[in-house]
Design a protein around this motif. Structure first.
Motif, PDB file in Angstrom:
ATOM      1  N   ALA A  18       8.302   4.848   6.122  1.00 29.56           N
ATOM      2  CA  ALA A  18       9.343   3.954   5.981  1.00 29.56           C
ATOM      3  C   ALA A  18       9.073   2.555   6.033  1.00 29.56           C
ATOM      4  N   ILE A  19       7.876   2.116   6.304  1.00 30.14           N
ATOM      5  CA  ILE A  19       7.343   0.688   6.354  1.00 30.14           C
ATOM      6  C   ILE A  19       6.387   0.519   5.279  1.00 30.14           C
ATOM      7  N   SER A  20       6.543  -0.393   4.599  1.00 31.63           N
ATOM      8  CA  SER A  20       5.923  -0.725   3.433  1.00 31.63           C
ATOM      9  C   SER A  20       4.511  -1.119   3.615  1.00 31.63           C
ATOM     10  N   LYS A  21       3.411  -0.436   2.731  1.00 28.38           N
ATOM     11  CA  LYS A  21       2.029  -0.906   3.091  1.00 28.38           C
ATOM     12  C   LYS A  21       1.762  -2.275   2.690  1.00 28.38           C
ATOM     13  N   ILE A  22       2.580  -2.750   1.628  1.00 28.08           N
ATOM     14  CA  ILE A  22       2.611  -4.406   1.334  1.00 28.08           C
ATOM     15  C   ILE A  22       2.791  -5.132   2.371  1.00 28.08           C
ATOM     16  N   PHE A  23       3.960  -4.733   3.280  1.00 26.59           N
ATOM     17  CA  PHE A  23       4.037  -5.629   4.459  1.00 26.59           C
ATOM     18  C   PHE A  23       3.208  -5.575   5.449  1.00 26.59           C
ATOM     19  N   ASN A  24       2.483  -4.496   5.565  1.00 31.19           N
ATOM     20  CA  ASN A  24       1.388  -4.382   6.402  1.00 31.19           C
ATOM     21  C   ASN A  24       0.210  -4.991   5.890  1.00 31.19           C
ATOM     22  N   ILE A  25      -0.112  -4.868   4.786  1.00 29.94           N
ATOM     23  CA  ILE A  25      -1.319  -5.651   4.254  1.00 29.94           C
ATOM     24  C   ILE A  25      -0.957  -7.174   4.274  1.00 29.94           C
ATOM     25  N   PHE A  26       0.088  -7.683   3.887  1.00 23.53           N
ATOM     26  CA  PHE A  26       0.161  -9.177   4.127  1.00 23.53           C
ATOM     27  C   PHE A  26       0.373  -9.524   5.488  1.00 23.53           C
ATOM     28  N   SER A  27       0.758  -8.693   6.566  1.00 22.29           N
ATOM     29  CA  SER A  27       0.804  -9.145   7.711  1.00 22.29           C
ATOM     30  C   SER A  27      -0.714  -9.283   8.568  1.00 22.29           C
TER      31      SER A  27
END
Length: 281
Positions: free
Chosen positions: A57-66
């Motif tokens: 449910a949580i985007s890997k793009i969001f996690n990578i950017f974070s």
């Protein structure tokens, strides 16, 4: 492996080593972008693996950017450019995860949060520690020094190379075959021996640090580097993958190259902290 594959593997491995050396030896302003890129690729490969069987449910793009943002703000903190951005970035990331648990209506949202946080702990935190020890643990009158980080990578390379070749030649006793069938006890012991020898060479080349420091440092990196390699093998075996990625031909992905470093870094940080604390006393 045919000659063409060996050549490709050798060239790719050489380029990887050169990039790492530039990041370490080039000073903090080379270190930051190079290892931020390594972090980004490593996080991408990790989150892609854990999404192999299902889309979380949580985007890997969001996690990578974070993760990259947290790494960058840690740099700002150590440079004393901005002391608030680092804790603010961590808080913002955690709040975003908490809000997702409330807003996203999916039964597996907690699993996605766990995967998200674990990726940061597994990859982002150790690379932040690499930056931290480069600032804090050196006997030279400089703000940032390459010696601790360079030593860790060289020890890992020596350990992996010795374990592979000696294990291939004389390895007969399997070493945790359930996780990594190709590893042998003989290779494991050879890795430790050759890494300690590398530590003695460092003691000769960089006498500012005493011999016992280098020997213990090399031993710590060898042991925990092997654990790091085994842990990533466990992750890949869980998801039925041979390699974490394909970025480095013949070697797999970035995560396949830095897996040993990720566990060796926290252990090295603790060793350096304990050693310097005892030296001060």
């Amino acid at each position: 492996m045919n000659t063409k594959d060996l050549f490709t593997r050798a060239i790719a491995g050489t380029i990887y080593i050169i990039v790492i050396l530039i990041g370490l030896l080039g000073g903090r302003f080379w270190f930051m972008p190079i290892f931020a890129a390594i972090l980004g690729f490593g996080l991408y490969e990790f989150y892609r693996m854990v999404e192999k069987n299902t889309t979380h449910a949580i985007s890997k793009i969001f996690n990578i950017f974070s993760g990259v943002l947290i790494f960058f703000t840690a740099f700002l903190f150590l440079e004393k450019i901005n002391l608030f951005a680092f804790p603010a970035a961590i808080l913002a990331y955690l709040l975003a995860l908490y809000m997702s648990a409330i807003i996203v209506n999916r039964y597996d949202i907690l699993h996605a949060i766990i995967y998200s946080v674990f990726g940061q702990m597994y990859i982002t935190l150790p690379l932040c520690l690499l930056m931290l020890l480069s600032y804090h643990f050196n006997l030279f009158d400089e703000k940032f020094h390459y010696v601790p980080g360079l030593a860790i990578f060289v020890f890992i390379w020596v350990n992996d190379t010795a374990a592979y070749f000696i294990g291939s030649l004389i390895g007969k006793h399997k070493f945790i075959s359930r996780i990594s069938p190709k590893k042998s006890v003989e290779g494991f012991i050879a890795g430790i021996v050759f890494t300690v020898i590398a530590g003695l060479i460092f003691a000769h080349l960089i006498p500012e640090y005493p011999t016992d420091f280098w020997v213990i440092f090399a031993f710590v990196v060898s042991i925990f580097g092997t654990l790091g390699d085994l842990f990533e093998s466990l992750i890949k075996r869980t998801y039925d993958l041979k390699d974490a990625g394909t970025l480095i031909p013949g070697h797999g992905g970035i995560l396949d190259r830095i897996d040993s470093v990720l566990i060796a870094l926290p252990a090295s940080y603790l060793f350096l902290m304990a050693y310097f604390e005892l030296a001060i006393r």
